[in-house]
Design a protein around this motif. Structure first.
Motif, PDB file in Angstrom:
ATOM      1  N   LYS A  40     -16.147  -5.247  -0.981  1.00 51.06           N
ATOM      2  CA  LYS A  40     -15.106  -5.390  -2.000  1.00 51.06           C
ATOM      3  C   LYS A  40     -15.416  -6.562  -2.920  1.00 51.06           C
ATOM      4  N   ALA A  41     -15.936  -7.649  -2.357  1.00 50.56           N
ATOM      5  CA  ALA A  41     -16.272  -8.821  -3.169  1.00 50.56           C
ATOM      6  C   ALA A  41     -17.416  -8.515  -4.126  1.00 50.56           C
ATOM      7  N   MET A  42     -18.373  -7.729  -3.672  1.00 51.11           N
ATOM      8  CA  MET A  42     -19.491  -7.380  -4.541  1.00 51.11           C
ATOM      9  C   MET A  42     -19.079  -6.393  -5.624  1.00 51.11           C
ATOM     10  N   ALA A  43     -18.063  -5.588  -5.351  1.00 46.55           N
ATOM     11  CA  ALA A  43     -17.623  -4.586  -6.324  1.00 46.55           C
ATOM     12  C   ALA A  43     -16.734  -5.188  -7.413  1.00 46.55           C
ATOM     13  N   SER A  44     -15.944  -6.206  -7.065  1.00 47.01           N
ATOM     14  CA  SER A  44     -14.994  -6.756  -8.030  1.00 47.01           C
ATOM     15  C   SER A  44     -14.831  -8.250  -7.785  1.00 47.01           C
ATOM     16  N   ALA A  45     -14.657  -9.002  -8.870  1.00 48.35           N
ATOM     17  CA  ALA A  45     -14.480 -10.448  -8.748  1.00 48.35           C
ATOM     18  C   ALA A  45     -13.062 -10.806  -8.315  1.00 48.35           C
ATOM     19  N   VAL A  46     -12.136  -9.883  -8.515  1.00 50.17           N
ATOM     20  CA  VAL A  46     -10.742 -10.131  -8.169  1.00 50.17           C
ATOM     21  C   VAL A  46     -10.406  -9.334  -6.914  1.00 50.17           C
ATOM     22  N   PRO A  47      -9.876  -9.979  -5.880  1.00 53.12           N
ATOM     23  CA  PRO A  47      -9.522  -9.230  -4.677  1.00 53.12           C
ATOM     24  C   PRO A  47      -8.379  -8.260  -4.947  1.00 53.12           C
ATOM     25  N   PRO A  48      -8.308  -7.169  -4.178  1.00 54.54           N
ATOM     26  CA  PRO A  48      -7.216  -6.216  -4.385  1.00 54.54           C
ATOM     27  C   PRO A  48      -5.879  -6.855  -4.030  1.00 54.54           C
ATOM     28  N   PRO A  49      -4.803  -6.415  -4.670  1.00 53.46           N
ATOM     29  CA  PRO A  49      -3.486  -7.010  -4.364  1.00 53.46           C
ATOM     30  C   PRO A  49      -3.059  -6.687  -2.942  1.00 53.46           C
ATOM     31  N   ARG A  50      -2.234  -7.563  -2.390  1.00 53.16           N
ATOM     32  CA  ARG A  50      -1.735  -7.357  -1.033  1.00 53.16           C
ATOM     33  C   ARG A  50      -0.758  -6.191  -1.000  1.00 53.16           C
ATOM     34  N   LYS A  51      -0.766  -5.471   0.098  1.00 58.71           N
ATOM     35  CA  LYS A  51       0.174  -4.370   0.262  1.00 58.71           C
ATOM     36  C   LYS A  51       1.516  -4.941   0.684  1.00 58.71           C
ATOM     37  N   SER A  52       2.578  -4.361   0.177  1.00 58.16           N
ATOM     38  CA  SER A  52       3.898  -4.806   0.600  1.00 58.16           C
ATOM     39  C   SER A  52       4.212  -4.169   1.948  1.00 58.16           C
ATOM     40  N   GLY A  53       4.854  -4.924   2.810  1.00 54.33           N
ATOM     41  CA  GLY A  53       5.162  -4.434   4.137  1.00 54.33           C
ATOM     42  C   GLY A  53       6.233  -3.366   4.126  1.00 54.33           C
ATOM     43  N   GLN A  54       6.147  -2.463   5.066  1.00 51.73           N
ATOM     44  CA  GLN A  54       7.147  -1.416   5.171  1.00 51.73           C
ATOM     45  C   GLN A  54       8.310  -1.944   5.991  1.00 51.73           C
ATOM     46  N   ARG A  55       9.499  -1.591   5.592  1.00 50.34           N
ATOM     47  CA  ARG A  55      10.676  -2.053   6.297  1.00 50.34           C
ATOM     48  C   ARG A  55      10.793  -1.322   7.635  1.00 50.34           C
ATOM     49  N   GLN A  56      10.986  -2.095   8.688  1.00 52.63           N
ATOM     50  CA  GLN A  56      11.138  -1.534  10.024  1.00 52.63           C
ATOM     51  C   GLN A  56      12.556  -1.001  10.208  1.00 52.63           C
ATOM     52  N   PHE A  57      12.712   0.004  11.025  1.00 51.18           N
ATOM     53  CA  PHE A  57      14.026   0.527  11.367  1.00 51.18           C
ATOM     54  C   PHE A  57      14.669  -0.444  12.356  1.00 51.18           C
ATOM     55  N   ARG A  58      15.842  -0.907  12.029  1.00 52.05           N
ATOM     56  CA  ARG A  58      16.545  -1.814  12.926  1.00 52.05           C
ATOM     57  C   ARG A  58      17.441  -1.004  13.844  1.00 52.05           C
ATOM     58  N   ILE A  59      17.540  -1.444  15.087  1.00 49.10           N
ATOM     59  CA  ILE A  59      18.320  -0.716  16.084  1.00 49.10           C
ATOM     60  C   ILE A  59      19.804  -0.716  15.731  1.00 49.10           C
ATOM     61  N   LEU A  60      20.282  -1.813  15.150  1.00 47.53           N
ATOM     62  CA  LEU A  60      21.707  -1.916  14.857  1.00 47.53           C
ATOM     63  C   LEU A  60      22.142  -1.207  13.576  1.00 47.53           C
ATOM     64  N   ASP A  61      21.199  -0.676  12.802  1.00 41.96           N
ATOM     65  CA  ASP A  61      21.568  -0.030  11.536  1.00 41.96           C
ATOM     66  C   ASP A  61      22.647   1.041  11.669  1.00 41.96           C
ATOM     67  N   PRO A  62      22.572   1.950  12.639  1.00 42.33           N
ATOM     68  CA  PRO A  62      23.627   2.964  12.734  1.00 42.33           C
ATOM     69  C   PRO A  62      24.995   2.380  13.088  1.00 42.33           C
ATOM     70  N   ALA A  63      25.031   1.207  13.725  1.00 43.41           N
ATOM     71  CA  ALA A  63      26.293   0.657  14.207  1.00 43.41           C
ATOM     72  C   ALA A  63      26.845  -0.458  13.325  1.00 43.41           C
ATOM     73  N   THR A  64      26.229  -0.771  12.216  1.00 43.95           N
ATOM     74  CA  THR A  64      26.670  -1.916  11.414  1.00 43.95           C
ATOM     75  C   THR A  64      28.086  -1.727  10.857  1.00 43.95           C
ATOM     76  N   GLU A  65      28.404  -0.535  10.434  1.00 47.12           N
ATOM     77  CA  GLU A  65      29.758  -0.308   9.891  1.00 47.12           C
ATOM     78  C   GLU A  65      30.807  -0.508  10.981  1.00 47.12           C
ATOM     79  N   TRP A  66      30.535  -0.009  12.163  1.00 48.64           N
ATOM     80  CA  TRP A  66      31.461  -0.149  13.287  1.00 48.64           C
ATOM     81  C   TRP A  66      31.638  -1.616  13.676  1.00 48.64           C
ATOM     82  N   ILE A  67      30.528  -2.357  13.714  1.00 52.01           N
ATOM     83  CA  ILE A  67      30.588  -3.778  14.071  1.00 52.01           C
ATOM     84  C   ILE A  67      31.337  -4.564  12.998  1.00 52.01           C
TER      85      ILE A  67
END
Length: 90
Positions: A40-67
């Motif tokens: 990658k360094a030999m192909a381009s002087a600028v490194p590729p941009p970082r990937k944004s992380g994927q949001r993980q499923f939280r266990i409490l998501d279904p119960a947040t309204e109830w809580i």
């Protein structure tokens, strides 16, 4: 001291420019990176941009309204009858 990715790419490209016969494997070993990074360094002087992380499923998501509803009701309840974290998790 760690160098930034841009500086690393710059150093790899400089080494290739000074000695074009140097192998990818030796460059990877010299800088402690994978051979893909050297390519990658030999192909381009600028490194590729970082990937944004994927949001993980939280266990409490279904119960947040109830809580939330339970905690809002606790605002009017006497002090000893309010829910605690331990009681909510059970």
């Amino acid at each position: 001291m760690r160098v930034s990715r841009v500086e690393l790419f710059e150093q790899i490209r400089r080494d290739v420019r000074l000695d074009p016969s140097i192998s990818l494997r030796s460059l990877a070993a010299k800088y402690g990176v994978h051979r893909r990074t050297v390519r990658k360094a030999m192909a381009s002087a600028v490194p590729p941009p970082r990937k944004s992380g994927q949001r993980q499923f939280r266990i409490l998501d279904p119960a947040t309204e109830w809580i939330d509803a339970m905690l809002r009701a606790d605002l009017k309840a006497p002090r000893k009858q309010k829910h605690t974290v331990e009681r909510i998790q059970k």
